[in-house]
Write a protein that holds these residues in place. Structure first.
Motif, PDB file in Angstrom:
ATOM      1  N   GLN A 102       0.815  -1.211   0.000  1.00  0.00           N
ATOM      2  CA  GLN A 102       0.000   0.000   0.000  1.00  0.00           C
ATOM      3  C   GLN A 102       0.851   1.263   0.000  1.00  0.00           C
ATOM      4  OE1 GLN A 102      -2.467  -0.801   3.420  1.00  0.00           O
ATOM      5  NE2 GLN A 102      -4.045  -1.839   2.194  1.00  0.00           N
ATOM      6  N   ALA A 103       2.066   1.177   0.564  1.00  0.00           N
ATOM      7  CA  ALA A 103       2.944   2.340   0.602  1.00  0.00           C
ATOM      8  C   ALA A 103       3.436   2.730  -0.785  1.00  0.00           C
ATOM      9  CB  ALA A 103       4.137   2.062   1.515  1.00  0.00           C
ATOM     10  N   VAL A 104       3.423   1.777  -1.715  1.00  0.00           N
ATOM     11  CA  VAL A 104       3.861   2.063  -3.086  1.00  0.00           C
ATOM     12  C   VAL A 104       2.733   2.663  -3.926  1.00  0.00           C
ATOM     13  CG1 VAL A 104       4.954   1.057  -5.147  1.00  0.00           C
ATOM     14  CG2 VAL A 104       5.434   0.090  -2.898  1.00  0.00           C
ATOM     15  N   MET A 105       1.492   2.469  -3.483  1.00  0.00           N
ATOM     16  CA  MET A 105       0.326   2.857  -4.278  1.00  0.00           C
ATOM     17  C   MET A 105      -0.152   4.266  -3.911  1.00  0.00           C
ATOM     18  SD  MET A 105      -1.534  -0.830  -3.697  1.00  0.00           S
ATOM     19  CE  MET A 105      -3.170  -0.169  -4.038  1.00  0.00           C
ATOM     20  N   SER A 106      -0.268   5.102  -4.912  1.00  0.00           N
ATOM     21  CA  SER A 106      -0.841   6.439  -4.730  1.00  0.00           C
ATOM     22  C   SER A 106      -2.259   6.456  -5.302  1.00  0.00           C
ATOM     23  CB  SER A 106      -0.010   7.497  -5.475  1.00  0.00           C
ATOM     24  OG  SER A 106       1.317   7.518  -4.994  1.00  0.00           O
ATOM     25  N   PRO A 107      -3.176   7.172  -4.659  1.00  0.00           N
ATOM     26  CA  PRO A 107      -4.532   7.273  -5.208  1.00  0.00           C
ATOM     27  C   PRO A 107      -4.502   7.773  -6.652  1.00  0.00           C
ATOM     28  CG  PRO A 107      -4.433   8.208  -3.000  1.00  0.00           C
ATOM     29  CD  PRO A 107      -3.019   7.935  -3.408  1.00  0.00           C
ATOM     30  N   LYS A 108      -5.196   7.088  -7.513  1.00  0.00           N
ATOM     31  CA  LYS A 108      -5.298   7.436  -8.931  1.00  0.00           C
ATOM     32  C   LYS A 108      -3.941   7.371  -9.650  1.00  0.00           C
ATOM     33  CE  LYS A 108      -9.264  10.491  -8.162  1.00  0.00           C
ATOM     34  NZ  LYS A 108      -9.839  11.855  -8.359  1.00  0.00           N
ATOM     35  N   GLY A 109      -2.970   6.643  -9.041  1.00  0.00           N
ATOM     36  CA  GLY A 109      -1.635   6.560  -9.628  1.00  0.00           C
ATOM     37  C   GLY A 109      -1.462   5.363 -10.534  1.00  0.00           C
ATOM     38  N   THR A 110      -0.259   5.234 -11.091  1.00  0.00           N
ATOM     39  CA  THR A 110       0.025   4.167 -12.052  1.00  0.00           C
ATOM     40  C   THR A 110       0.053   2.787 -11.392  1.00  0.00           C
ATOM     41  OG1 THR A 110       2.413   4.460 -11.740  1.00  0.00           O
ATOM     42  CG2 THR A 110       1.364   5.758 -13.477  1.00  0.00           C
ATOM     43  N   THR A 111       0.616   2.701 -10.195  1.00  0.00           N
ATOM     44  CA  THR A 111       0.712   1.401  -9.531  1.00  0.00           C
ATOM     45  C   THR A 111      -0.667   0.859  -9.204  1.00  0.00           C
ATOM     46  OG1 THR A 111       2.817   2.077  -8.550  1.00  0.00           O
ATOM     47  CG2 THR A 111       1.731   0.163  -7.584  1.00  0.00           C
ATOM     48  N   LEU A 112      -1.579   1.738  -8.793  1.00  0.00           N
ATOM     49  CA  LEU A 112      -2.935   1.310  -8.480  1.00  0.00           C
ATOM     50  C   LEU A 112      -3.611   0.697  -9.698  1.00  0.00           C
ATOM     51  CD1 LEU A 112      -5.277   1.126  -6.495  1.00  0.00           C
ATOM     52  CD2 LEU A 112      -5.913   3.477  -7.126  1.00  0.00           C
ATOM     53  N   GLU A 113      -3.346   1.261 -10.868  1.00  0.00           N
ATOM     54  CA  GLU A 113      -3.933   0.708 -12.101  1.00  0.00           C
ATOM     55  C   GLU A 113      -3.466  -0.736 -12.301  1.00  0.00           C
ATOM     56  OE1 GLU A 113      -6.152   2.103 -14.518  1.00  0.00           O
ATOM     57  OE2 GLU A 113      -6.493   3.289 -12.696  1.00  0.00           O
ATOM     58  N   ALA A 114      -2.184  -0.980 -12.090  1.00  0.00           N
ATOM     59  CA  ALA A 114      -1.664  -2.338 -12.254  1.00  0.00           C
ATOM     60  C   ALA A 114      -2.195  -3.269 -11.170  1.00  0.00           C
ATOM     61  CB  ALA A 114      -0.140  -2.313 -12.220  1.00  0.00           C
ATOM     62  N   ILE A 115      -2.245  -2.785  -9.932  1.00  0.00           N
ATOM     63  CA  ILE A 115      -2.723  -3.615  -8.826  1.00  0.00           C
ATOM     64  C   ILE A 115      -4.189  -4.001  -9.031  1.00  0.00           C
ATOM     65  CG2 ILE A 115      -3.302  -3.562  -6.364  1.00  0.00           C
ATOM     66  CD1 ILE A 115      -0.389  -4.158  -6.868  1.00  0.00           C
ATOM     67  N   ASN A 116      -4.975  -3.094  -9.587  1.00  0.00           N
ATOM     68  CA  ASN A 116      -6.378  -3.414  -9.858  1.00  0.00           C
ATOM     69  C   ASN A 116      -6.501  -4.596 -10.813  1.00  0.00           C
ATOM     70  OD1 ASN A 116      -7.420  -1.455  -8.170  1.00  0.00           O
ATOM     71  ND2 ASN A 116      -7.605   0.085  -9.783  1.00  0.00           N
ATOM     72  N   VAL A 117      -5.589  -4.693 -11.763  1.00  0.00           N
ATOM     73  CA  VAL A 117      -5.590  -5.837 -12.683  1.00  0.00           C
ATOM     74  C   VAL A 117      -5.149  -7.098 -11.955  1.00  0.00           C
ATOM     75  CG1 VAL A 117      -4.537  -6.807 -14.763  1.00  0.00           C
ATOM     76  CG2 VAL A 117      -5.189  -4.384 -14.702  1.00  0.00           C
ATOM     77  N   LEU A 118      -4.055  -6.982 -11.193  1.00  0.00           N
ATOM     78  CA  LEU A 118      -3.497  -8.162 -10.522  1.00  0.00           C
ATOM     79  C   LEU A 118      -4.411  -8.694  -9.417  1.00  0.00           C
ATOM     80  CD1 LEU A 118       0.217  -6.981 -10.246  1.00  0.00           C
ATOM     81  CD2 LEU A 118      -0.681  -8.765 -11.748  1.00  0.00           C
ATOM     82  N   MET A 119      -5.225  -7.818  -8.816  1.00  0.00           N
ATOM     83  CA  MET A 119      -6.100  -8.237  -7.725  1.00  0.00           C
ATOM     84  C   MET A 119      -7.550  -8.414  -8.153  1.00  0.00           C
ATOM     85  SD  MET A 119      -4.571  -6.049  -4.460  1.00  0.00           S
ATOM     86  CE  MET A 119      -5.571  -6.959  -3.281  1.00  0.00           C
TER      87      MET A 119
END
Length: 275
Positions: free
Chosen positions: A233-250
Motif C-alpha cells: 500500500q505504501a507504493v500505491m498512490s490514489p489514482k496513480g500508475t501502480t494502483l492501475e496495475a494492482i487493480n488488474v493483478l487483484m
C-alpha cells in the motif's frame, strides 16, 4: 548463532546444490570438518571443503567400519531414496538420527525402509539456502528426543530461518509454498521483464529492472517490521500508475486465484510422492 557442537559424526548423503549449501553453512558455524563425512556418487565443486578436512567419499562402502554417525542427513532426490537407504539401514537405532530434506517421503516410509526403531526427522528447506537466506520447516516428532530435534534445527538454521510444525501432513503445503516458492519468484522476474519488453523497453533493461526490483523488494520485506500488505500500500498512490496495475493483478481472475490453484497442484503432487 553459537558454534554448532555435534555429539558425533555427521554423515551427509548427497551433496548437490542443497547439500553443498548446508555443508558450507555448517563449517561456517564451527562444525569441525573432520567430523563430517560426505557420500556422493559424483561429487562436484567440493575441493574447498575437502581441503578443509571434510571426508569426501564416492560410495557408502568407503565409510569407516566403526563409524557411528550422530546425524545422517539425507539430501538425495526422492526418486533415488529407496536405493540410497539400503546402504544406511545398518545405522538405524539408538544414537543415530536420520534427517531428511526430501519432498514427499514420510516418516512412515522411512520407518518401513529403515526399521521401526529408526529415529526420523523430516524437513523441507529451499534453494536460497545457497546464499544463507533459506527457509526450512521441520516436523517436531514426539518420538525423537528434544535435544536431537534442537540439534536438527541448529543444523538447518545454519543456512537461514527455520520453523516447526507438529503435523507432518502440513509439510505438503510447506513444500508447495516455500520449497517451490523460489521458482515462482523467478517466474515473476521473467514475467515482469517480458511485460516490460512487450510494452517497449529493451529486453536487457527490462530484465535488469525486474531482477533488481524483485531482489530489492525482497530485502525490504525482510528488513521491514511492516506487513506485506502495508508495504504494498505504501507504493500505491490514489489514482496513480501502480494502483492501475494492482487493480488488474487483484481482480477476480487475477493473481490470487491463480496462485491458489498453483499451490493446490503442488500440494497434491507432494502427497502423491508419498504413495
Amino acid at each position: 548463532m553459537a558454534t554448532l557442537q555435534l555429539p558425533g559424526a555427521l554423515l551427509l548423503v548427497g551433496c548437490g546444490k542443497m547439500g553443498g549449501a548446508l555443508l558450507r553453512g555448517w563449517l561456517k558455524q564451527g562444525v569441525k570438518a573432520d567430523q563430517v563425512y560426505v557420500v556422493d556418487l559424483a561429487p562436484k565443486d567440493l575441493d574447498d571443503v575437502k581441503a578443509a578436512g571434510v571426508h569426501i567419499l564416492t560410495a557408502p562402502d568407503q565409510l569407516p567400519g566403526d563409524l557411528k554417525p550422530a546425524i545422517i542427513l539425507l539430501a538425495v532426490k526422492p526418486q533415488f531414496m529407496d536405493e540410497a537407504l539400503a546402504h544406511y539401514k545398518k545405522f538405524a537405532g539408538p544414537g543415530t538420527t536420520f534427517l531428511s530434506i526430501a519432498a514427499g517421503k514420510t516418516v512412515a516410509y522411512f520407518k518401513k525402509m529403515l526399521g521401526a526403531d529408526a529415529l526420523i526427522v523430516r524437513s523441507m528447506p529451499n534453494t536460497p539456502a545457497a546464499v544463507s537466506r533459506g527457509m526450512t520447516v521441520l516436523c517436531r516428532d514426539p518420538g525423537v528426543p528434544a535435544p536431537t530435534l534442537d540439534l536438527c534445527g541448529e543444523l538447518l538454521s545454519a543456512v537461514g530461518e527455520i520453523a516447526w510444525v507438529d503435523d507432518e501432513a502440513l509439510l505438503n503445503q510447506v513444500t508447495a509454498v516455500s520449497g517451490g516458492g523460489p521458482a515462482y519468484v523467478f517466474l515473476l522476474i521473467e514475467a515482469l521483464a517480458e511485460a516490460g519488453r512487450v510494452n517497449g523497453l529493451p529486453a536487457d533493461l527490462a530484465m535488469q529492472l525486474a531482477r533488481s526490483t524483485v531482489c530489492g523488494s525482497g530485502e525490504l520485506a525482510h528488513q521491514s517490521p511492516e506487513s506485506a500488505t502495508a508495504l504494498r500500500q505504501a507504493v500505491m498512490s490514489p489514482k496513480g500508475t501502480t494502483l492501475e496495475a494492482i487493480n488488474v493483478l487483484m481482480a477476480e481472475d487475477g493473481i490470487q486465484p491463480l496462485m491458489n490453484r498453483a499451490i493446490a497442484a503442488a500440494t497434491r503432487r507432494s502427497r502423491e510422492l508419498a504413495t
